[in-house]
Enzyme design. Structure first.
Site, short mmCIF file in Angstrom:
data_model
loop_
_atom_site.label_atom_id
_atom_site.label_comp_id
_atom_site.label_asym_id
_atom_site.label_seq_id
_atom_site.Cartn_x
_atom_site.Cartn_y
_atom_site.Cartn_z
N GLY A 46 41.56 29.05 43.87
CA GLY A 46 40.85 28.95 45.10
C GLY A 46 40.45 30.75 45.64
O GLY A 46 40.66 31.42 45.02
N GLN A 51 37.58 37.06 51.14
CA GLN A 51 37.85 37.94 49.96
C GLN A 51 36.48 38.56 49.37
O GLN A 51 36.51 39.45 48.38
CB GLN A 51 38.48 37.11 48.88
CG GLN A 51 39.91 36.72 49.25
CD GLN A 51 40.40 35.73 48.36
OE1 GLN A 51 40.47 34.69 48.24
NE2 GLN A 51 41.57 36.31 47.23
N CYS A 92 47.59 36.33 44.26
CA CYS A 92 46.27 36.32 45.07
C CYS A 92 44.96 37.19 44.12
O CYS A 92 45.83 38.22 43.62
CB CYS A 92 46.52 36.84 46.39
SG CYS A 92 44.78 37.10 47.37
N LEU A 93 43.97 36.61 44.05
CA LEU A 93 42.83 37.54 43.31
C LEU A 93 42.67 38.88 44.11
O LEU A 93 42.44 39.75 43.62
CB LEU A 93 41.58 36.60 43.33
CG LEU A 93 41.80 35.45 42.58
CD1 LEU A 93 40.54 34.87 42.58
CD2 LEU A 93 41.91 35.75 41.05
N HIS A 138 43.64 33.70 54.60
CA HIS A 138 42.61 34.65 54.23
C HIS A 138 41.80 34.57 55.58
O HIS A 138 41.25 35.72 56.09
CB HIS A 138 41.98 34.48 53.02
CG HIS A 138 42.73 34.76 51.86
ND1 HIS A 138 42.91 36.26 51.64
CD2 HIS A 138 42.88 34.32 50.73
CE1 HIS A 138 43.54 36.45 50.62
NE2 HIS A 138 43.58 35.41 49.87
O1 GNR Z 1 44.53 31.87 41.82
C1 GNR Z 1 45.42 31.68 42.70
N1 GNR Z 1 46.66 31.02 42.46
C2 GNR Z 1 47.45 30.84 43.40
C3 GNR Z 1 48.66 30.53 42.90
C4 GNR Z 1 49.72 30.34 43.90
C5 GNR Z 1 49.29 30.26 45.23
C6 GNR Z 1 48.18 30.63 45.61
C7 GNR Z 1 47.13 30.83 44.81
S1 GNR Z 1 45.56 31.35 45.46
C8 GNR Z 1 44.91 32.27 44.09
C9 GNR Z 1 43.68 32.58 44.31
C10 GNR Z 1 43.51 33.38 45.58
O2 GNR Z 1 43.97 34.47 45.80
N2 GNR Z 1 42.90 32.73 46.54
O3 GNR Z 1 42.77 33.22 47.88
NI NI Z 2 44.19 34.88 48.04
#
Ligand code: GNR
Ligand code: NI
Length: 169
Positions: A46, A51, A92-93, A138
């Site tokens: 996601g 972001q 989270c990325l 976010h």
């Molecule tokens: O890639 C993502 N993996 C994830 C794993 C467990 C719970 C939430 C996420 S979201 C994250 C990508 C991201 O940072 N989205 O904002």
């Molecule tokens: Ni995230």
């Protein structure tokens, strides 16, 4: 299409509250295409516009195994959340290399517009429900580490700032 730069925690811009999208037009569709490219390139499930430093209520998601089922949520609103909650490991990325448990509603119903601007309602459970709640946080300026203890958050901040400094050298 273009790959966008992802803001990293503790960048204060991650705490900006996104504004609703007034019109789903060519500009928004170009943003969606760039966000999908950025999410797939980073192997994320996601990505919220916040972001990539765009503070409008746009989210892209793909929780499919084959990574060929993009879901676009514009102006998403949770219309129902199950009282039952589950704790799952999140990443989270914007917080690379950090994974920890967060409690979320087990299932949610979300109202949102799609890339044509049409209103839709989606029922989600499992990983999709987790991801939708993570992305909507976010848009509200909230990063998942804010659910962790102050001690853990301080350690994460220090670790990421140090990594950033080493990259800059
Ligand atoms: O890639 C993502 N993996 C994830 C794993 C467990 C719970 C939430 C996420 S979201 C994250 C990508 C991201 O940072 N989205 O904002
Ligand atoms: Ni995230």
């Amino acid at each position: 299409m273009a790959k966008l730069e992802i803001l990293r925690y503790p960048n204060p811009r991650l705490h900006t509250v996104a504004k609703p999208v007034a019109q789903v037009d060519a500009r928004i569709r170009a943003l969606i295409d760039d966000m999908l490219e950025t999410m797939y390139d980073a192997n994320g499930i996601g990505l919220a516009a916040t972001q990539v430093d765009v503070h409008e209520r746009v989210v892209v998601i793909d929780v499919s195994e084959e990574r060929n089922e993009p879901l676009v949520l514009i102006n998403p609103e949770i219309v129902w959340a199950s009282p039952s909650r589950v704790k799952g490991e999140e990443g989270c990325l914007s917080v690379p290399g950090i994974y920890d448990g967060v409690e979320r509603a087990e299932s949610v119903r979300v109202r949102a517009q799609d890339r044509e601007g049409a209103a839709r309602e989606i029922a989600a459970e499992g990983l999709l429900a987790v991801c939708i709640q993570h992305e909507m946080d976010h848009l509200m300026g909230k990063v998942f580490v804010e659910y962790l203890s102050p001690l853990k958050r301080t350690r994460i901040k220090t670790k990421l700032l140090k990594a950033e400094r080493e990259l800059a050298r």
